[in-house]
Scaffold this active site. Structure first.
Site, PDB file in Angstrom:
ATOM      1  N   LEU A 179      11.914 -19.877  -5.500  1.00  0.00           N
ATOM      2  CA  LEU A 179      10.810 -19.148  -4.870  1.00  0.00           C
ATOM      3  C   LEU A 179       9.524 -19.238  -5.708  1.00  0.00           C
ATOM      4  O   LEU A 179       9.581 -19.206  -6.935  1.00  0.00           O
ATOM      5  CB  LEU A 179      11.204 -17.667  -4.753  1.00  0.00           C
ATOM      6  CG  LEU A 179      10.138 -16.739  -4.166  1.00  0.00           C
ATOM      7  CD1 LEU A 179      10.063 -16.891  -2.655  1.00  0.00           C
ATOM      8  CD2 LEU A 179      10.421 -15.273  -4.529  1.00  0.00           C
TER       9      LEU A 179
ATOM     10  N   HIS B 225       2.448   3.589  -9.030  1.00  0.00           N
ATOM     11  CA  HIS B 225       2.269   2.165  -9.347  1.00  0.00           C
ATOM     12  C   HIS B 225       3.483   1.639 -10.130  1.00  0.00           C
ATOM     13  O   HIS B 225       3.935   0.519  -9.910  1.00  0.00           O
ATOM     14  CB  HIS B 225       0.980   1.951 -10.155  1.00  0.00           C
ATOM     15  CG  HIS B 225      -0.269   2.282  -9.383  1.00  0.00           C
ATOM     16  ND1 HIS B 225      -0.476   1.856  -8.098  1.00  0.00           N
ATOM     17  CD2 HIS B 225      -1.373   3.010  -9.714  1.00  0.00           C
ATOM     18  CE1 HIS B 225      -1.653   2.296  -7.668  1.00  0.00           C
ATOM     19  NE2 HIS B 225      -2.213   3.005  -8.633  1.00  0.00           N
TER      20      HIS B 225
ATOM     21  N   ASP C 273       0.833  -1.200   0.000  1.00  0.00           N
ATOM     22  CA  ASP C 273       0.000   0.000   0.000  1.00  0.00           C
ATOM     23  C   ASP C 273       0.873   1.258   0.000  1.00  0.00           C
ATOM     24  O   ASP C 273       1.982   1.245   0.534  1.00  0.00           O
ATOM     25  CB  ASP C 273      -0.911  -0.014   1.238  1.00  0.00           C
ATOM     26  CG  ASP C 273      -2.090   0.935   1.083  1.00  0.00           C
ATOM     27  OD1 ASP C 273      -2.346   1.413  -0.043  1.00  0.00           O
ATOM     28  OD2 ASP C 273      -2.749   1.216   2.098  1.00  0.00           O
TER      29      ASP C 273
HETATM   30  C1  FPP Z   1      -1.916   0.302  -3.348  1.00  0.00           C
HETATM   31  O1  FPP Z   1      -1.488   1.601  -3.518  1.00  0.00           O
HETATM   32  C2  FPP Z   1      -1.460  -0.560  -4.387  1.00  0.00           C
HETATM   33  C3  FPP Z   1      -2.253  -1.242  -5.267  1.00  0.00           C
HETATM   34  C4  FPP Z   1      -3.512  -0.783  -5.850  1.00  0.00           C
HETATM   35  C5  FPP Z   1      -1.870  -2.576  -5.667  1.00  0.00           C
HETATM   36  C6  FPP Z   1      -0.398  -2.820  -5.839  1.00  0.00           C
HETATM   37  C7  FPP Z   1       0.096  -2.512  -7.194  1.00  0.00           C
HETATM   38  C8  FPP Z   1       1.412  -2.408  -7.479  1.00  0.00           C
HETATM   39  C9  FPP Z   1       2.478  -2.618  -6.499  1.00  0.00           C
HETATM   40  C10 FPP Z   1       1.841  -2.018  -8.834  1.00  0.00           C
HETATM   41  C11 FPP Z   1       1.717  -3.066  -9.862  1.00  0.00           C
HETATM   42  C12 FPP Z   1       2.072  -4.442  -9.439  1.00  0.00           C
HETATM   43  C13 FPP Z   1       2.607  -5.341 -10.266  1.00  0.00           C
HETATM   44  C14 FPP Z   1       2.817  -6.720  -9.804  1.00  0.00           C
HETATM   45  C15 FPP Z   1       3.026  -5.004 -11.627  1.00  0.00           C
HETATM   46  P1  FPP Z   1      -2.580   2.723  -3.432  1.00  0.00           P
HETATM   47  O2  FPP Z   1      -2.850   3.198  -4.814  1.00  0.00           O
HETATM   48  O3  FPP Z   1      -3.776   2.232  -2.682  1.00  0.00           O
HETATM   49  O4  FPP Z   1      -1.829   3.808  -2.581  1.00  0.00           O
HETATM   50  P2  FPP Z   1      -2.489   4.937  -1.669  1.00  0.00           P
HETATM   51  O5  FPP Z   1      -3.105   4.221  -0.478  1.00  0.00           O
HETATM   52  O6  FPP Z   1      -1.324   5.773  -1.289  1.00  0.00           O
HETATM   53  O7  FPP Z   1      -3.489   5.664  -2.507  1.00  0.00           O
END
Ligand code: FPP
Length: 226
Positions: free
Chosen positions: A125, A30, A13
């Site tokens: 892994l 992202h 997150d």
């Molecule tokens: C949360 O950040 C993250 C996600 C929505 C999912 C995780 C996605 C990634 C790590 C990027 C892509 C992954 C791969 C495997 C290519 P958020 O947007 O909720 O952050 P915030 O809480 O600061 O808004």
């Protein structure tokens, strides 16, 4: 390092906030988050006692985000998997998705299946990406499967019918919130939970090592007495 957790799961997150803090579009967060996925996967693959790394990449609730962000995440995932395949093979990492893949585009599903098949012989892994994943949805789908086959519902049979029946040893959430957000609800029954304020794009191996060190000091009783 000895006594490492066998199965690490991470709620990644903080991508959006990482980008906003820099005056960037959330999508940049992202993208940077995807780089962190790679470095943390490589770290885990270099520590053979860690057998499985499960990462929450897209939840069943993430569809509620603005359409453009959802579309970007889909494209990023496809790009990441295509680029990652030679690295998975080089690092002997097996890719295993969990979640309900049916709502994804045919092209994304094809890429997911291709990478899963191409790495199925890898013995290092297991990197499991949770894609359109929700713990409640997973349990409901497992129950439905048993019901369809007229099988009795027990802890054993339900556990076996899940997308992944592997218990989590160490569950980490970055980004400062203290909740599970519907991630691996069944598998985390006895997981040790660690929360950090670090935003996912800033999460580095050193912090993971520090968390693992703390994990090693915890006495795990699994409901018993010791
Ligand atoms: C949360 O950040 C993250 C996600 C929505 C999912 C995780 C996605 C990634 C790590 C990027 C892509 C992954 C791969 C495997 C290519 P958020 O947007 O909720 O952050 P915030 O809480 O600061 O808004």
């Amino acid at each position: 390092m000895s006594n490492l957790p066998t199965h690490i799961a991470i709620i990644m997150d903080g991508n959006g906030r990482w980008a906003s803090l820099r005056g960037l579009n959330r999508t940049k967060g992202h993208e940077k988050g995807a780089e962190t996925v790679r470095t943390i996967t490589t770290f885990c693959s270099n520590h053979p006692e860690i057998k499985r790394l499960t990462l929450y990449a897209f939840s069943t609730e993430n569809w509620k985000r603005p359409r453009l962000e959802v579309e970007f995440l889909m494209k990023l995932l496809e790009r990441y998997l295509k680029k990652e395949l030679p690295i998975y093979l080089e690092e002997n990492v097996r890719f295993e998705p969990i979640g309900d893949l049916s709502p994804f585009s045919a092209s994304l599903r094809k890429t997911i299946t291709r990478v899963e098949k191409a790495t199925s012989h890898c013995t290092g892994l297991i990197q499991s990406l949770a894609l359109n994943y929700g713990g409640r949805d997973e349990i409901a789908r497992a129950a439905e499967r048993l019901n369809r086959d007229s099988l009795p519902i027990t802890v054993e049979s339900l556990g076996d019918a899940l997308d992944s029946r592997h218990d989590v040893d160490l569950l980490i959430r970055t980004g400062g919130d203290y909740r599970l957000s519907n991630f691996l609800l069944w598998q985390s029954a006895y997981a040790e939970l660690f929360f950090t304020d670090t935003l996912w794009p800033d999460f580095v191996e050193e912090e993971l090592i520090a968390i693992i060190e703390k994990f090693k000091g915890v006495e795990r009783r699994f409901g018993g007495l010791q």
